[in-house]
Design an enzyme around this catalytic site. Sequence first.
Site, PDB file in Angstrom:
ATOM      1  N   HIS A   1       2.421 -48.325  39.125  1.00 29.21           N
ATOM      2  CA  HIS A   1       2.993 -47.241  38.325  1.00 29.21           C
ATOM      3  C   HIS A   1       3.945 -46.383  39.155  1.00 29.21           C
ATOM      4  O   HIS A   1       3.817 -46.274  40.377  1.00 29.21           O
ATOM      5  CB  HIS A   1       1.914 -46.407  37.618  1.00 29.21           C
ATOM      6  CG  HIS A   1       1.136 -45.465  38.478  1.00 29.21           C
ATOM      7  ND1 HIS A   1      -0.138 -45.044  38.157  1.00 29.21           N
ATOM      8  CD2 HIS A   1       1.423 -44.848  39.648  1.00 29.21           C
ATOM      9  CE1 HIS A   1      -0.562 -44.209  39.083  1.00 29.21           C
ATOM     10  NE2 HIS A   1       0.357 -44.073  39.996  1.00 29.21           N
TER      11      HIS A   1
ATOM     12  N   ASN B   1      -1.369 -50.047  40.967  1.00 34.25           N
ATOM     13  CA  ASN B   1      -1.068 -50.900  39.807  1.00 34.25           C
ATOM     14  C   ASN B   1       0.433 -50.957  39.514  1.00 34.25           C
ATOM     15  O   ASN B   1       0.846 -51.454  38.480  1.00 34.25           O
ATOM     16  CB  ASN B   1      -1.832 -50.408  38.568  1.00 34.25           C
ATOM     17  CG  ASN B   1      -1.438 -48.994  38.152  1.00 34.25           C
ATOM     18  OD1 ASN B   1      -0.544 -48.393  38.745  1.00 34.25           O
ATOM     19  ND2 ASN B   1      -2.098 -48.466  37.133  1.00 34.25           N
TER      20      ASN B   1
ATOM     21  N   GLU C   1       2.432 -46.042  33.396  1.00 31.40           N
ATOM     22  CA  GLU C   1       1.400 -47.036  33.683  1.00 31.40           C
ATOM     23  C   GLU C   1       1.848 -48.414  33.180  1.00 31.40           C
ATOM     24  O   GLU C   1       2.722 -48.508  32.314  1.00 31.40           O
ATOM     25  CB  GLU C   1       0.106 -46.639  32.952  1.00 31.40           C
ATOM     26  CG  GLU C   1      -0.484 -45.299  33.426  1.00 31.40           C
ATOM     27  CD  GLU C   1      -1.278 -45.404  34.718  1.00 31.40           C
ATOM     28  OE1 GLU C   1      -0.859 -46.138  35.637  1.00 31.40           O
ATOM     29  OE2 GLU C   1      -2.317 -44.733  34.817  1.00 31.40           O
TER      30      GLU C   1
ATOM     31  N   ASP D   1       5.864 -35.562  36.881  1.00 31.88           N
ATOM     32  CA  ASP D   1       4.772 -35.603  35.904  1.00 31.88           C
ATOM     33  C   ASP D   1       3.818 -34.425  36.066  1.00 31.88           C
ATOM     34  O   ASP D   1       3.903 -33.659  37.034  1.00 31.88           O
ATOM     35  CB  ASP D   1       4.004 -36.936  36.012  1.00 31.88           C
ATOM     36  CG  ASP D   1       3.706 -37.329  37.457  1.00 31.88           C
ATOM     37  OD1 ASP D   1       3.795 -36.465  38.349  1.00 31.88           O
ATOM     38  OD2 ASP D   1       3.375 -38.492  37.692  1.00 31.88           O
TER      39      ASP D   1
HETATM   40  P1  PGA Z   1      -0.620 -41.620  46.300  1.00 33.15           P
HETATM   41  O1  PGA Z   1      -0.241 -41.840  44.785  1.00 33.15           O
HETATM   42  O2  PGA Z   1       0.639 -41.152  46.984  1.00 33.15           O
HETATM   43  O3  PGA Z   1      -1.685 -40.539  46.289  1.00 33.15           O
HETATM   44  O4  PGA Z   1      -1.087 -42.916  46.834  1.00 33.15           O
HETATM   45  C1  PGA Z   1       0.943 -42.491  44.465  1.00 33.15           C
HETATM   46  C2  PGA Z   1       1.026 -42.677  42.977  1.00 33.15           C
HETATM   47  O5  PGA Z   1      -0.017 -42.885  42.340  1.00 33.15           O
HETATM   48  O6  PGA Z   1       2.147 -42.633  42.434  1.00 33.15           O
END
Ligand code: PGA
Length: 254
Positions: free
Chosen positions: A138, A136, A143, A67
Amino acid sequence: MKIYAAKDYNDLSRKAANIISAQVILKPNAVLGLATGSTPVGAYKQMIEWHKKGDLDFSRVRSVNLDEYKGLSGDHDQSYRYFMNHNLFDHVNIDKANTNVPNGLAEDPAAECRRYDQVIRDMGGIDLQLLGIGGNGHIGFNEPCDVFEKGTHVVTLTEETRKSNARFFSSIDEVPTHALTMGIQGIMSAGKILLLASGEAKAKAVYDSCFGPVVPGVPASVLQLHRDVIVIADEAALTLVRENEKWGGQIYDN
Ligand code: PGA
């Protein structure tokens, strides 16, 4: 789905780096699906170390990232292109021409999404997709929503995600509101998937994703339908899984 317990973040990073490295050794021109966020940084550091020792060759590796923020150029220090250069590509012998991140500045984002899916198809698909997970549930920037979006698409980031990522910006107002993300089909078409989770903030997402119903409200739950998923999680991220360990034998302890 196989769940491996890691003792701590270092152990998680080393295990992840071993699996990614094995993929590169078995197929030197592998297509790696790469992820940003804080979780994979330790694995990238480990792979850089092994590369510097002469044990890992990226010269033929191709990559496709999950992304990119919409509206950020690759030079912006919070863009995911910048992140990848800084945390991995600049330190190994990968040919940057073989690395792909969606263009956050594309004038026609829908066309950019179609182009990105074509890039993945042209490479013959992803051999190993690395994933973090949001609190959450994702994956990439898919999302929670009402449907599993299949292809690469533009998403509106949830407030929860923007707040969580605000730590990297000087204020939440600077966190982009939209992003381009590989879709669920792109992720699910990878030959192998490696999901990393560290910290208690991920405990519910890990539990729901591994053992809850498969629903687009928990995007990572779709991984239950993939035939080759490895989850590496530290004990903090496994808290809820441990509390509900009635299925037994599904966690590979060490
Ligand atoms: P993080 O993010 O590794 O910074 O916890 C993971 C994500 O949001 O996919």
